[in-house]
Design an enzyme around this catalytic site. Structure first.
Site, PDB file in Angstrom:
ATOM      1  N   SER A 153      -0.397  -1.772  -8.558  1.00 56.11           N
ATOM      2  CA  SER A 153      -0.677  -0.327  -8.554  1.00 56.11           C
ATOM      3  C   SER A 153      -0.668   0.243  -9.955  1.00 56.11           C
ATOM      4  O   SER A 153      -1.387   1.197 -10.257  1.00 56.11           O
ATOM      5  CB  SER A 153       0.389   0.421  -7.745  1.00 56.11           C
ATOM      6  OG  SER A 153       0.134   0.396  -6.383  1.00 56.11           O
ATOM      7  N   ASP A 198      -5.061   8.349  -3.572  1.00 53.32           N
ATOM      8  CA  ASP A 198      -3.678   7.888  -3.534  1.00 53.32           C
ATOM      9  C   ASP A 198      -2.841   8.821  -2.658  1.00 53.32           C
ATOM     10  O   ASP A 198      -3.357   9.446  -1.739  1.00 53.32           O
ATOM     11  CB  ASP A 198      -3.124   7.812  -4.960  1.00 53.32           C
ATOM     12  CG  ASP A 198      -2.130   6.677  -5.145  1.00 53.32           C
ATOM     13  OD1 ASP A 198      -1.027   6.768  -4.581  1.00 53.32           O
ATOM     14  OD2 ASP A 198      -2.455   5.710  -5.852  1.00 53.32           O
ATOM     15  N   HIS A 205       3.851   7.975  -5.955  1.00 54.30           N
ATOM     16  CA  HIS A 205       2.935   6.912  -6.382  1.00 54.30           C
ATOM     17  C   HIS A 205       1.684   7.453  -7.071  1.00 54.30           C
ATOM     18  O   HIS A 205       1.305   7.009  -8.168  1.00 54.30           O
ATOM     19  CB  HIS A 205       2.573   6.094  -5.141  1.00 54.30           C
ATOM     20  CG  HIS A 205       1.863   4.812  -5.391  1.00 54.30           C
ATOM     21  ND1 HIS A 205       0.496   4.704  -5.400  1.00 54.30           N
ATOM     22  CD2 HIS A 205       2.341   3.573  -5.601  1.00 54.30           C
ATOM     23  CE1 HIS A 205       0.157   3.453  -5.608  1.00 54.30           C
ATOM     24  NE2 HIS A 205       1.254   2.735  -5.743  1.00 54.30           N
TER      25      HIS A 205
END
Length: 614
Positions: free
Chosen positions: A429, A196, A236
């Protein structure tokens, strides 16, 4: 869409709005940093050894290859290419790279992939004519950043004070993770890779489970093993990591598998936060070589949302990333990936309007041969997102018959973000790491299980979800285009069984919460015999900034008040949680109320939904 959240992260527009300005984004520090510790092969010594046993001409070629292996200063116009050859010794191909105006940036001999850089527009055609070269493809439509040659370390953000509570949230109850923890929280011998934007390893909810020894940066397509190179260049990856394995430590959030170990494999580049093919290849090979039982992949491989085999560049990307996934799987690693947030039918592809996303997107016609990778690669678990009630498709979630394998909660998921903070985000996600966490629980309970075994069990044990009244949903309750084989089940993953469900009542009508005001939302319960249980479940979904302003009570039909939340949580946004109340003294039937009192100015919100399970 806010500019600081790239659209190809598996994060919906809802998530961007939820993030807001309350979360401090991590920003890379200046470029004056030490060079990476990992140097692309071959080294000058290995080239010299090769030259000692070859002809003079071969020695000269090997010397050129060695020189090409360590690029000189960055130059404008530098592009990256995948050069695909037979797995094994890539010496001849690396020599050819140098002979045709390129440099070797990284080499993955086990899968026959060389990452080359060149400023020559004729590099790719020339390399395609080289004996032993199977495919060559540009991985970008923009220049390789200068940072690739001397990467800056991401910042190490200062940490906020830890929260004093650790609520069990509705996303965890929907997949029965809260029940699973009573049996197992997962094994510390199971390693999960977070491929990620990086992970804040200093976060109080992640540090106990963070595995620095197997963490790395794969930005630009080669490993950077310096301490901290794995840190988040966005938010994220840290959010995803918390959903998988935030510690069960009495503060903040709890992950699906809070007993396993997580490693950060940063494949996003700073600034753009794009995930190019060479980065993905590096990350997957690292996962295989470092014993990750599971990886989470909440992104698609940039710059193409879909890679088409009839395009010479994209064909090489498909082959290179596909080989890396097969290699990782062969080493025992199961890849879990987000399906995407365009509300797009992946089983009936027609157009792509967002590619390439590193330059100027164009509208192009595509077919089902064009794949969203890694999500659509063979062997990868493709995950759709459920809505807040746990049994609907999130409005943004991609879908597709025989593409989606399972689903998981993906709306308003509360988890960790850099700097010791927390935020509620939405997207596939957020659904994917729930599945990765359940896969980690399965791996913990079944140490000898192969990736194929775990993938099969995820589907077999999932809770079947019927199609809603939506013509796009095709298939059966057991397997359909919206939910695949259903919503994953953490309790079954650890060998537990589900108690019979009780009567369920829900109110989905919004009630506005104004400053310094008290509001109520009512539920009429009927048809339940006797008193309420000692384990009455109260599901609460309140959208409100700064929940420290709020007092939330359950009011029984006779007026008895049960306090659920009393001005805790400080500046945290939203209450999305299931509370357990001992209401055994109350008659079940009657009008129950959720009462919310806002005790301050400035922040407002609404009761979005609430429910009772008897």
């Amino acid at each position: 869409m806010f500019s600081h959240i790239p659209s190809r992260l598996r994060l919906s527009a809802v998530a961007v709005a939820a993030l807001g300005s309350a979360v401090a984004l991590t920003v890379p520090v200046g470029a004056a940093q030490a060079a990476p510790t990992t140097i692309p092969e071959p080294t000058a010594a290995s080239a010299a050894q090769a030259g000692s046993t070859a002809s003079a001409a071969s020695a000269a070629s090997a010397a050129r290859a060695a020189k090409a292996a360590v690029p000189a200063a960055w130059a404008a116009g530098t592009r990256a290419y995948l050069v695909i050859t037979a797995p094994g010794d890539t010496t001849a191909v690396r020599t050819a790279v140098a002979n045709n105006g390129g440099t070797v940036f990284a080499s993955y001999d086990a899968i026959g992939v060389v990452v080359a850089h060149s400023t020559s527009t004729g590099f790719a055609p020339a390399m395609r004519a080289v004996s032993g070269v199977q495919q060559v493809g540009a991985t970008r439509t923009s220049d390789v950043p200068a940072d690739a040659y001397n990467p800056a370390l991401p910042s190490n953000p200062s940490q906020s004070a830890a929260p004093s509570t650790e609520p069990v949230r509705s996303d965890m109850t929907q997949i029965k993770a809260d029940q699973a923890w009573a049996i197992s929280t997962g094994s510390p011998t199971v390693k999960v890779g977070i491929l990620d934007t990086g992970v804040d390893d200093q976060h109080q909810d992640l540090a106990p489970n963070f595995n620095a020894a197997d963490s790395v940066s794969c930005a630009y397509g080669k490993t950077d093993t310096r301490a901290g190179a794995w840190r988040d260049v966005d938010t994220h990856g840290t959010h995803v990591a918390g959903t998988v394995a935030a510690a069960k430590n009495g503060k903040g959030a709890i992950g699906v598998a809070p007993g396993v170990k997580i490693s950060s494999v940063r494949i996003a580049e700073p600034g753009s936060t794009l995930f190019f093919a060479e980065n993905t290849i590096c990350g997957l090979v690292w996962a295989g070589d470092h014993g990750f039982k599971v990886t989470n992949n909440s992104y698609y491989t940039d710059p193409w949302q879909f890679n088409c085999p009839n395009n010479v560049d994209q064909a090489a990307i498909l082959e290179g990333v596909g080989r890396a996934q097969k290699y990782a799987e062969g080493k025992g690693s199961l890849q879990v990936a987000a399906a995407g947030n365009a509300n797009y039918d992946l089983a009936n592809k027609t157009t792509d309007t967002s590619s390439p996303n590193d330059s100027t997107p164009v509208t192009r016609t595509i077919t089902n041969d064009c794949l969203d990778i890694p999500a659509e690669l063979p062997g990868v678990v493709t995950v759709a997102a459920n809505g807040t009630n746990g049994s609907s498709k999130a409005s943004f979630s991609n879908f597709g018959r025989d593409v989606i394998e399972v689903s998981a909660p993906g709306e308003s998921v509360y988890s960790t973000v850099p700097g010791g903070k927390y935020s509620s985000l939405s997207g596939t996600s957020m659904a994917s790491p729930h599945v990765a966490g359940v896969a980690a629980l399965l791996a913990s309970a079944n140490p000898g299980a192969t990736p194929a075994d775990i993938r099969t069990k995820l589907g077999v044990q999932a809770t079947d979800l019927a199609c809603p009244s939506d013509s796009r949903c095709t298939g059966t309750t057991a397997n359909n285009s919206f939910f695949g084989e259903g919503r994953v089940d953490a309790l079954k993953a650890v060998g537990g069984t589900t108690p019979p469900p009780g009567a369920y009542f829900e109110n989905l009508t919004d009630v506005a919460i104004s400053d310094n005001a008290t509001v109520e939302s009512s539920l009429t319960v009927s048809g339940v015999t006797g008193n309420a249980p000692a384990t009455l479940k109260v599901g609460v979904d309140i959208k409100h900034t700064y929940i420290g302003d709020l007092k939330v009570d359950l009011v029984a039909p006779d007026g008895t008040v049960y306090t659920l939340h009393n001005r805790t949580g400080s500046g945290t946004d939203n209450i999305l949680q299931t509370y357990t109340v001992n209401a055994s003294a109350e008659v079940a039937n009657g009008v129950w109320k959720l009462r919310v009192n806002d005790n301050a100015n400035q922040d407002t919100g609404k009761i979005d939904a609430w429910n009772l399970t008897f």
